[in-house]
Design a protein around this motif. Structure first.
Motif, mmCIF file in Angstrom:
data_model
loop_
_atom_site.group_PDB
_atom_site.id
_atom_site.type_symbol
_atom_site.label_atom_id
_atom_site.label_comp_id
_atom_site.label_asym_id
_atom_site.label_seq_id
_atom_site.Cartn_x
_atom_site.Cartn_y
_atom_site.Cartn_z
ATOM 1 N N LEU A 1 2.333 46.739 -5.610
ATOM 2 C CA LEU A 1 1.879 45.392 -5.250
ATOM 3 C C LEU A 1 0.525 45.481 -4.575
ATOM 4 O O LEU A 1 0.372 46.183 -3.568
ATOM 5 C CB LEU A 1 2.884 44.731 -4.313
ATOM 6 C CG LEU A 1 4.295 44.484 -4.856
ATOM 7 C CD1 LEU A 1 5.192 43.971 -3.742
ATOM 8 C CD2 LEU A 1 4.250 43.477 -5.981
ATOM 9 N N ALA A 2 -0.451 44.774 -5.114
ATOM 10 C CA ALA A 2 -1.786 44.731 -4.524
ATOM 11 C C ALA A 2 -1.829 43.615 -3.486
ATOM 12 O O ALA A 2 -1.726 42.433 -3.833
ATOM 13 C CB ALA A 2 -2.835 44.511 -5.605
ATOM 14 N N VAL A 3 -1.941 43.979 -2.208
ATOM 15 C CA VAL A 3 -2.027 43.003 -1.120
ATOM 16 C C VAL A 3 -3.471 42.924 -0.635
ATOM 17 O O VAL A 3 -4.310 43.754 -0.983
ATOM 18 C CB VAL A 3 -1.078 43.377 0.032
ATOM 19 C CG1 VAL A 3 0.348 43.462 -0.467
ATOM 20 C CG2 VAL A 3 -1.487 44.704 0.671
ATOM 21 N N ALA B 1 0.173 40.727 -5.590
ATOM 22 C CA ALA B 1 1.172 40.120 -4.711
ATOM 23 C C ALA B 1 0.967 38.615 -4.585
ATOM 24 O O ALA B 1 1.929 37.864 -4.414
ATOM 25 C CB ALA B 1 1.123 40.776 -3.329
ATOM 26 N N ARG B 2 -0.280 38.162 -4.681
ATOM 27 C CA ARG B 2 -0.534 36.722 -4.558
ATOM 28 C C ARG B 2 0.174 35.935 -5.654
ATOM 29 O O ARG B 2 0.734 34.871 -5.403
ATOM 30 C CB ARG B 2 -2.036 36.450 -4.627
ATOM 31 C CG ARG B 2 -2.803 36.786 -3.367
ATOM 32 C CD ARG B 2 -4.158 36.127 -3.397
ATOM 33 N NE ARG B 2 -4.959 36.460 -2.225
ATOM 34 C CZ ARG B 2 -6.095 35.846 -1.919
ATOM 35 N NH1 ARG B 2 -6.564 34.904 -2.699
ATOM 36 N NH2 ARG B 2 -6.762 36.191 -0.838
ATOM 37 N N GLN B 3 0.144 36.451 -6.882
ATOM 38 C CA GLN B 3 0.784 35.725 -7.965
ATOM 39 C C GLN B 3 2.288 35.638 -7.755
ATOM 40 O O GLN B 3 2.906 34.600 -7.986
ATOM 41 C CB GLN B 3 0.504 36.392 -9.315
ATOM 42 C CG GLN B 3 1.129 35.613 -10.470
ATOM 43 C CD GLN B 3 1.092 36.341 -11.788
ATOM 44 O OE1 GLN B 3 0.724 37.513 -11.839
ATOM 45 N NE2 GLN B 3 1.466 35.669 -12.854
ATOM 46 N N VAL B 4 2.899 36.719 -7.290
ATOM 47 C CA VAL B 4 4.345 36.732 -7.109
ATOM 48 C C VAL B 4 4.754 35.821 -5.951
ATOM 49 O O VAL B 4 5.725 35.063 -6.055
ATOM 50 C CB VAL B 4 4.845 38.165 -6.848
ATOM 51 C CG1 VAL B 4 6.370 38.183 -6.739
ATOM 52 C CG2 VAL B 4 4.396 39.098 -7.962
ATOM 53 N N GLY C 1 1.993 32.165 -6.521
ATOM 54 C CA GLY C 1 1.562 31.684 -7.832
ATOM 55 C C GLY C 1 0.071 31.602 -8.038
ATOM 56 O O GLY C 1 -0.393 31.051 -9.033
ATOM 57 N N THR C 2 -0.733 32.148 -7.118
ATOM 58 C CA THR C 2 -2.184 32.103 -7.262
ATOM 59 C C THR C 2 -2.715 33.519 -7.446
ATOM 60 O O THR C 2 -1.997 34.493 -7.317
ATOM 61 C CB THR C 2 -2.840 31.459 -6.029
ATOM 62 O OG1 THR C 2 -2.585 32.280 -4.878
ATOM 63 C CG2 THR C 2 -2.277 30.069 -5.792
ATOM 64 N N GLU C 3 -4.007 33.624 -7.722
ATOM 65 C CA GLU C 3 -4.617 34.934 -7.895
ATOM 66 C C GLU C 3 -6.021 34.904 -7.316
ATOM 67 O O GLU C 3 -6.712 33.881 -7.369
ATOM 68 C CB GLU C 3 -4.678 35.291 -9.388
ATOM 69 C CG GLU C 3 -4.898 36.762 -9.663
ATOM 70 C CD GLU C 3 -3.872 37.636 -8.956
ATOM 71 O OE1 GLU C 3 -4.261 38.276 -7.959
ATOM 72 O OE2 GLU C 3 -2.724 37.684 -9.372
ATOM 73 N N SER C 4 -6.455 36.005 -6.728
ATOM 74 C CA SER C 4 -7.794 36.068 -6.147
ATOM 75 C C SER C 4 -8.836 36.006 -7.252
ATOM 76 O O SER C 4 -8.597 36.392 -8.398
ATOM 77 C CB SER C 4 -7.961 37.360 -5.352
ATOM 78 O OG SER C 4 -7.700 38.473 -6.178
ATOM 79 N N ASP D 1 14.127 43.328 -2.947
ATOM 80 C CA ASP D 1 14.929 43.315 -4.174
ATOM 81 C C ASP D 1 14.697 42.033 -4.962
ATOM 82 O O ASP D 1 14.572 42.048 -6.192
ATOM 83 C CB ASP D 1 16.411 43.470 -3.842
ATOM 84 C CG ASP D 1 16.749 44.851 -3.299
ATOM 85 O OD1 ASP D 1 16.012 45.805 -3.630
ATOM 86 O OD2 ASP D 1 17.722 44.982 -2.537
ATOM 87 N N ASP D 2 14.647 40.901 -4.254
ATOM 88 C CA ASP D 2 14.395 39.624 -4.914
ATOM 89 C C ASP D 2 12.980 39.594 -5.485
ATOM 90 O O ASP D 2 12.741 39.068 -6.582
ATOM 91 C CB ASP D 2 14.596 38.489 -3.909
ATOM 92 C CG ASP D 2 14.721 37.131 -4.589
ATOM 93 O OD1 ASP D 2 15.046 37.107 -5.791
ATOM 94 O OD2 ASP D 2 14.509 36.109 -3.924
ATOM 95 N N LEU D 3 12.030 40.160 -4.756
ATOM 96 C CA LEU D 3 10.646 40.202 -5.229
ATOM 97 C C LEU D 3 10.534 41.016 -6.517
ATOM 98 O O LEU D 3 9.804 40.644 -7.443
ATOM 99 C CB LEU D 3 9.747 40.780 -4.134
ATOM 100 C CG LEU D 3 8.253 40.847 -4.452
ATOM 101 C CD1 LEU D 3 7.430 40.456 -3.239
ATOM 102 C CD2 LEU D 3 7.859 42.258 -4.878
#
Length: 757
Positions: free
Chosen positions: A560-562, A528-531, A534-537, A604-606
């Motif tokens: 989605l991984a939150v 979920a962070r990337q979407v 734009g970052t990633e853990s 939906d947009d996601l």
């Protein structure tokens, strides 16, 4: 339609789609200008639409369309500058010009040679008619609506007020009179009422903390009591005992005063919460409209349709005074129309059949609306023949949706569910009214968008009944609150398939994409962070918090991984400032009980954002400490209000191996460049809301973005236009006439190098 859906379309197809969208803008604007020839906003919108179509037609090579759009643009520009007034005749010709553009766009590509020349008979006739309309007097005084007619129109639009003659009637009129309030003001009032409701909740946890402090004081007093008892049994120091007695007296006084203040605070809390709730209820009530406002025309429609089919039917409406959120009511017209047409066509029998069945020759369809348990319940029923369950079961088998043995095991309710599938119908003949299998599918989709549900029941020979359960308002939503990148986000529960705690070892890798198994099928895993930002853990935890969203039947289901789940919460929706435009993946804002602001996700947009990342190859995996660094492609943002130009630029740049995202105007581009990470921005100049020059200036003034290269691509090829763009800070200026060679791609390479980072 997402960017990826457009990938395989030809330029002519893209132009056809753009004309379809701009046609409505032009038609709506011209109809307004017919009544208000000097309406600035409509003149601007129509001029921009014509300008956009002219540029798109030039790219596609449809010179006839260029000529029509250019003539329309010139006329609208003259009207903007006050040099002519658009009268009725001119509006008629301009509307014919819109029809001509649609005709040109709808011509098959292989037959479009006729429109490659500008001087066609159709274009010449249009220009001649437009000139004649303007010469006939349309350049004179504006056509105005007489004052009396305007007053009558206003009175007709407004709900009728109660009238009376006596003092009592006058007082009633004063209380019940109708006032005009703009939707914008109403939304602001509702938003403020929602904030007040949230703020009123702040006192309660504060009171609870004071209660804990009070209990601590009491425990301290009890400790002193025990110490005093011990000293009384073994007196040794009279001075200490006196000090202890004084301390006990002061603590007792503090407890008394503290208790009084807590009592006053609790009273204030109750009053504040009551006022906030009443304020919100009143604001919400002003946001509601009677159900009757959304049912006008239905009775005539049922009567006319029945006569067309050789039947007799009437519509009865109950609950017309039932209050419905105006946003909900506005979206109900289409699905209710589908259900009523189905009732007439499928349900009501012919007069002969009704008489043979012992029924009145006239069929009755009933539309009801009322509130039940905090929901809006709408029922559409008829006294017709009902639904032939066995016929639906047979159609299920015939369409390959189930084998014979499985279909026979379906319950009646399960069989009826097939009627809501896209394209499913039990009619053998397609008519203008029904038979294509799209009506009930459209009903269900609209109900889902409103976070509601629909249920169908039927009794053979006695009719069918549709139950729609909908929220009373769209201003309150039940959500799952989660943390993503250290920030809270809310996912509407109606758009969540399920949630799960997924062990990291259960994540599988297939063709470079991460998946996991859910109820026997594979679901794609996305961070979920990337979407969202734009970052990633740096590394994924051993247990992943997963939200599953999408539609498995259509192949759009993702996990989605939150970072973590916070819990379910009912939120008062706070619309975002319209000046922000459409924010990617976000639908609205809200406040938590403690006042913390958060964003409500547009699921939906996601999902479209996830698909865009996947199709461009930019979707990264959830990485662990032992993962190798991946080679990233350079990212380019294309900003252009023309669908045709935007897609052409994207395809050209993607052919060089770059990852490309698009924005539809300057505001959308500014939001994207602030929230994302790009290596280059390619922008048009003439765009609504914010033009390219303003966008370049904003980028170059931002300390974080000033080094970001920006290329302007425009039809304007004069030296002063080029100088204006470069003076604003653009790094390169390219005219759109260079599209048909490698100039655009070479310019991208010159500015940021090859695609691989």
């Amino acid at each position: 339609m997402s960017t990826e859906d457009l990938r395989d379309y030809s330029l002519h197809d893209l132009f056809r789609m753009e004309v379809e969208g701009q046609r409505q803008v032009l038609t709506d604007g011209l109809l307004v200008l017919e009544r208000s020839p000097s309406a600035a906003a409509e003149l601007e919108a129509c001029m921009r639409a014509a300008h956009s179509l002219k540029g798109a037609a030039r790219i596609v090579g449809l010179s006839a369309a260029v000529g029509v759009a250019h003539s329309m643009e010139d006329c609208l520009v003259e009207a903007q500058h006050g040099r002519l007034t658009l009268g009725n005749d001119a509006i008629d010709v301009l509307l014919r010009g819109v029809d001509l553009l649609s005709r040109i766009a709808d011509t098959p590509t292989q037959e479009a040679d006729h429109w490659s020349q500008e001087d066609t008979p159709e274009v010449d006739h249009f220009r001649t008619a437009l000139a004649a309309a303007l010469d006939a007097g349309d350049a004179g005084e504006p056509t105005a609506i007489p004052a009396a007619a305007a007053i009558e129109a206003t009175a007709a639009d407004a709900p009728a007020a109660v009238t009376g003659t006596g003092k009592h009637d006058a007082e009633t009129d004063a209380e019940e009179r109708v006032l005009r309030v703009t939707a914008r003001s109403l939304n602001r009032m509702l938003g403020l009422a929602g904030e007040s409701l949230v703020e009123s909740r702040w006192v309660d946890p504060f009171i609870r903390s004071l209660g804990r402090l009070k209990r601590l004081q009491q425990e301290t007093a009890h400790t002193l009591d025990r110490l005093n008892d011990a000293w009384s049994a073994h007196p040794s120091d009279h001075v200490s005992m006196a000090i202890l007695a004084e301390a006990r007296a002061r603590i007792a006084e503090c407890q008394r005063l503290f208790g009084d203040q807590v009592g006053q605070l609790e009273l204030f809390d109750r009053r504040s919460a009551s006022v906030a709730h009443r304020l919100y209820d009143e604001a919400l009530a002003s946001h509601m409209r009677p159900f009757a406002d959304g049912t006008r025309g239905f009775k005539r429609m049922v009567r006319d349709l029945a006569r067309e089919l050789g039947k007799e039917a009437r519509l009865e409406i109950a609950g017309e005074a039932t209050q419905v959120d105006r946003d909900v009511l506005g979206k109900l017209e289409a699905p209710l129309g589908h259900l009523l047409r189905n009732a007439v066509d499928h349900g009501i029998e012919s007069p002969v059949a009704r008489l043979a069945a012992g029924k009145h020759v006239e069929g009755v369809i009933r539309l009801e609306a009322h509130h039940v348990s905090g929901l809006l319940e709408i029922t559409v029923s008829d006294d017709g023949q009902g639904i032939d369950i066995e016929r639906v079961r047979a159609a299920t088998v015939a369409r390959g949706l189930a084998d014979e043995a499985t279909a026979q095991r379906f319950t009646e309710a399960e069989v009826l569910e097939f009627l809501f599938l896209p394209g499913f119908t039990i009619k053998d003949v397609v008519t203008q009214i029904s038979g294509r299998g799209v009506g009930l599918d459209a009903v269900q989709n609209m109900v889902k968008q409103l976070r509601g549900g629909v249920r169908l029941s039927s009794r053979h020979g006695q009719g069918a009944r549709f139950h729609l359960h909908l929220p009373l308002t769209t201003s309150v939503v039940r959500t799952l609150v989660v943390d993503i990148g250290g920030e809270p986000y809310a996912f509407p529960l109606a758009h969540i398939v399920c949630t799960a705690m997924l062990p990291r070892d259960d994540v599988q890798l297939l063709e470079g994409r991460q998946h996991f198994q859910l109820n026997g099928h594979r679901v794609g895993l996305v961070g979920a962070r990337q979407v969202m930002d734009g970052t990633e853990s740096a590394s994924a935890p051993e247990q992943l918090c997963i939200i599953v969203v999408g539609d498995r039947t259509r192949g759009h289901e993702y996990g989605l991984a939150v970072d973590r789940f916070r819990g379910v919460c009912e939120l008062v929706v706070q619309p975002l400032d319209p000046r922000l435009g459409k924010i990617k993946d976000i639908s609205a804002g809200a406040l938590l009980d403690d006042g913390t602001p958060l964003l409500i996700v547009d699921v939906d947009d996601l999902i479209r954002s996830v698909e865009r990342l996947a199709s461009t190859g930019h979707l990264t995996r959830l990485r662990y400490d032992d993962d190798a660094e991946a080679v990233a492609r350079k990212r380019v943002l294309v900003v252009d209000d023309s669908l045709t130009v935007r897609e052409l630029e994207r395809k050209l740049i993607e052919s060089g191996g770059y990852a490309v995202e698009v924005a539809v105007d300057g505001v959308d581009g500014w939001n994207a460049v602030r929230l994302g990470q790009f290596d280059l921005v390619v922008t048009d100049i003439d765009m609504p809301r914010m033009d390219g020059i303003e966008l370049v200036a904003l980028i170059k003034k931002d300390p974080r973005l000033r080094t970001l290269p920006v290329m302007i691509v425009s039809y304007k090829d004069r030296e002063e236009d080029r100088r204006r763009g470069l003076d604003a800070g653009a790094d390169f200026y390219l005219t759109k006439g260079s599209f048909h060679d490698e100039a655009l791609l070479q310019a991208v390479i010159d500015l940021i190098g090859e695609a691989a980072a």
